[in-house]
Motif scaffolding. Structure first.
Motif, PDB file in Angstrom:
ATOM      1  N   ILE A 161      29.485  13.344  20.222  1.00 51.70           N
ATOM      2  CA  ILE A 161      29.717  14.091  18.956  1.00 51.70           C
ATOM      3  C   ILE A 161      28.347  14.505  18.386  1.00 51.70           C
ATOM      4  O   ILE A 161      28.038  15.684  17.895  1.00 51.70           O
ATOM      5  CB  ILE A 161      30.573  13.471  17.884  1.00 51.70           C
ATOM      6  CG1 ILE A 161      31.722  13.487  18.366  1.00 51.70           C
ATOM      7  CG2 ILE A 161      30.392  14.105  16.693  1.00 51.70           C
ATOM      8  CD1 ILE A 161      32.770  12.645  17.402  1.00 51.70           C
ATOM      9  N   ILE A 162      27.414  13.582  18.491  1.00 51.99           N
ATOM     10  CA  ILE A 162      26.000  13.928  18.102  1.00 51.99           C
ATOM     11  C   ILE A 162      25.313  14.634  19.053  1.00 51.99           C
ATOM     12  O   ILE A 162      24.511  15.672  18.523  1.00 51.99           O
ATOM     13  CB  ILE A 162      25.225  12.452  17.771  1.00 51.99           C
ATOM     14  CG1 ILE A 162      25.829  11.331  16.823  1.00 51.99           C
ATOM     15  CG2 ILE A 162      23.730  12.732  17.707  1.00 51.99           C
ATOM     16  CD1 ILE A 162      25.171  10.190  16.509  1.00 51.99           C
ATOM     17  N   GLN A 163      25.652  14.260  20.286  1.00 52.91           N
ATOM     18  CA  GLN A 163      24.764  15.267  21.119  1.00 52.91           C
ATOM     19  C   GLN A 163      25.526  16.890  21.094  1.00 52.91           C
ATOM     20  O   GLN A 163      24.507  17.728  21.301  1.00 52.91           O
ATOM     21  CB  GLN A 163      25.105  14.826  22.829  1.00 52.91           C
ATOM     22  CG  GLN A 163      24.283  13.600  23.124  1.00 52.91           C
ATOM     23  CD  GLN A 163      24.559  12.910  24.440  1.00 52.91           C
ATOM     24  OE1 GLN A 163      25.690  13.178  24.823  1.00 52.91           O
ATOM     25  NE2 GLN A 163      23.885  12.544  25.096  1.00 52.91           N
ATOM     26  N   THR A 164      26.644  17.085  20.947  1.00 52.39           N
ATOM     27  CA  THR A 164      27.164  18.138  20.839  1.00 52.39           C
ATOM     28  C   THR A 164      26.511  18.911  19.392  1.00 52.39           C
ATOM     29  O   THR A 164      26.149  20.077  19.535  1.00 52.39           O
ATOM     30  CB  THR A 164      28.715  18.253  20.437  1.00 52.39           C
ATOM     31  OG1 THR A 164      29.236  17.639  21.871  1.00 52.39           O
ATOM     32  CG2 THR A 164      29.325  19.651  20.298  1.00 52.39           C
ATOM     33  N   GLY A 165      26.630  18.138  18.333  1.00 56.21           N
ATOM     34  CA  GLY A 165      26.055  18.625  17.008  1.00 56.21           C
ATOM     35  C   GLY A 165      24.456  19.119  17.351  1.00 56.21           C
ATOM     36  O   GLY A 165      24.146  20.065  16.544  1.00 56.21           O
ATOM     37  N   LEU A 166      23.822  18.346  18.205  1.00 54.78           N
ATOM     38  CA  LEU A 166      22.453  18.686  18.408  1.00 54.78           C
ATOM     39  C   LEU A 166      22.137  19.955  19.438  1.00 54.78           C
ATOM     40  O   LEU A 166      21.235  20.289  19.572  1.00 54.78           O
ATOM     41  CB  LEU A 166      21.660  17.507  18.783  1.00 54.78           C
ATOM     42  CG  LEU A 166      21.448  16.471  17.942  1.00 54.78           C
ATOM     43  CD1 LEU A 166      20.795  15.070  18.434  1.00 54.78           C
ATOM     44  CD2 LEU A 166      20.588  17.117  16.426  1.00 54.78           C
TER      45      LEU A 166
END
Length: 428
Positions: free
Chosen positions: A410-415
């Motif tokens: 999720i964090i990687q997608t958000g970044l």
């Protein structure tokens, strides 16, 4: 490989095997005195397998397993004639302090030398045990690098039927080490605590490792496919409850915090090109069931109803290009989350017409879990244009999924890591 330990009463033993071919299985085990080997050997013996144990200290092996034949590495080729499979468990583990040279010496050089001895003995199959740590190219530890180097070297030498098996943390028959505190807890609390810990990181029970060895194909091994053996969060009620709760909490937060933005995007889509603001399309979900997936429309209404990678670039509207690049087109899928048709993280849902991908996912068990808005394949820039490669990565997520992995994706997608499915760049 890292072993956690587990009370027998908390996880079932290996199920009784009715396959009569199991009794004919024969294994040479290198590294049987290690924590994993000490549990695999009794389980294989109980299943009727014939074993030869190999180690640097033959006397130590005889003390541990007086019922087994034992040899050292120098005598491996002669003592192991007539055996079918060599299982290489010997390792300098990831929790040990050792030099780079020692990691390479044991995890690479000894493995290659042992395989040569196995070839001299006429053994047909070589099984090398690695850790899922080695699958992460960003893991630069000496352990992970040595395991990756070994896998590469074993693949490059095609002189023997070889398979690398990747394991997450291993759960054994008795609780030990950092989980020793579970021994003093009442059974319900111990079981709940263990499930909570396992929901955070992938694990594998010894019984599944033994099952994987006993079910090896008699023919060629699929060395090009990383074979990951894990529990995969099956029957973990804590994981299922927390994952669903987080899905709902995030969906509510998106509607509350970004509902106004979704309305603006919906209006803008309709103003830029004729047609609805929301694009509804039939997709394949869990257990192969079809459902209606919602996205902001990014293409003209005249675009063909095909997979994104098959659609021509001219089909995408100017606003659609922006929405796809920023992944804002995915926001309406929060309503699929409310309907329990999708999760925040999981394999991307495909069209019913993508039969090759559906078949690959079915074969790998991927259809047993809900599709997601984002996923491991997506953040690694793998789209649906290569069904086999995509299904392999979907299976990797299935085997390694955990709450911490979901949070990372999720964090990687958000970044901004990863892209939407690629549009066909030809004009037609």
């Amino acid at each position: 490989m890292h072993i956690l330990g587990q009370k027998q009463r908390l996880l079932p033993r290996t199920a009784e095997r009715k396959n009569t071919n199991v009794t004919a299985a024969s294994f040479v085990i290198a590294g049987a005195s290690g924590t994993v080997g000490r549990q695999i050997v009794p389980a294989l013996l109980a299943a009727g397998a014939r074993l030869m144990l190999v180690g640097r200290d033959r006397q130590r092996l005889r003390e541990l397993f007086p019922q087994c034949d034992c040899t050292d590495y120098a005598g491996l080729a002669e003592a192991s004639r007539g055996f079918d499979t060599l299982v290489f468990l010997a390792t300098i583990n990831n929790d040990q302090v050792a030099s780079e040279e020692l990691f390479h010496s044991v995890n690479v050089d000894l493995a290659l030398a042992t395989r040569k001895q196995a070839q001299l003995a006429g053994i047909r199959k070589f099984i090398y045990f690695s850790s899922t740590h080695a699958l992460d190219d960003a893991n630069a530890s000496a352990y992970a690098r040595s395991k990756r180097a070994a896998a590469t070297a074993l693949r490059q030498d095609a002189g023997m039927n070889t398979q690398v098996i990747y394991l997450p943390a291993v759960v054994g028959e008795m609780t030990s080490g950092r989980l020793g505190a579970l021994n003093v807890l009442p059974r319900p609390l111990a079981s709940l605590a263990l499930s909570a810990l396992q929901s955070l990181k992938p694990t594998v029970h010894i019984s599944l490792i033994v099952d994987a060895l006993l079910s090896l194909p008699s023919g060629e091994l699929k060395a090009e496919d990383p074979l990951i053996v894990s529990n995969g969060q099956r029957n973990n009620a804590v994981f299922a409850f927390v994952k669903r709760s987080l899905d709902l909490a995030c969906a509510v937060a998106i509607v509350v915090l970004l509902g106004w933005a979704m309305v603006i995007v919906w209006i803008a889509v309709q103003l830029q090109s004729p047609g609805p603001g929301i694009f509804a399309q039939t997709r394949v979900g869990r257990e192969g069931r079809e459902f209606t997936c919602y996205k902001f429309r990014t293409m003209y209404v005249s675009a063909p109803n095909v997979a994104t990678h098959e659609a021509p670039a001219a089909s995408v509207t100017p606003l659609g290009t922006f929405l796809r690049r920023t992944k804002l087109d995915e926001l309406p899928q929060v309503f699929n989350i409310f309907a329990n048709q999708m999760s925040l993280v999981g394999p991307r849902p495909c069209l019913p017409s993508q039969t090759a991908l559906i078949a690959e996912r079915q074969d790998r068990g991927v259809l047993t879990i809900k599709p997601g808005i984002t996923g491991m394949a997506q953040v690694n820039d793998i789209d649906m244009s290569d069904p086999v490669r995509l299904a392999r990565w979907d299976q990797r997520y299935l085997k390694l999924r955990s709450l911490l992995l979901d949070l990372k994706l999720i964090i990687q997608t958000g970044l901004g890591k990863g892209r939407s499915d690629k549009i066909r760049q030809t004009a037609g």
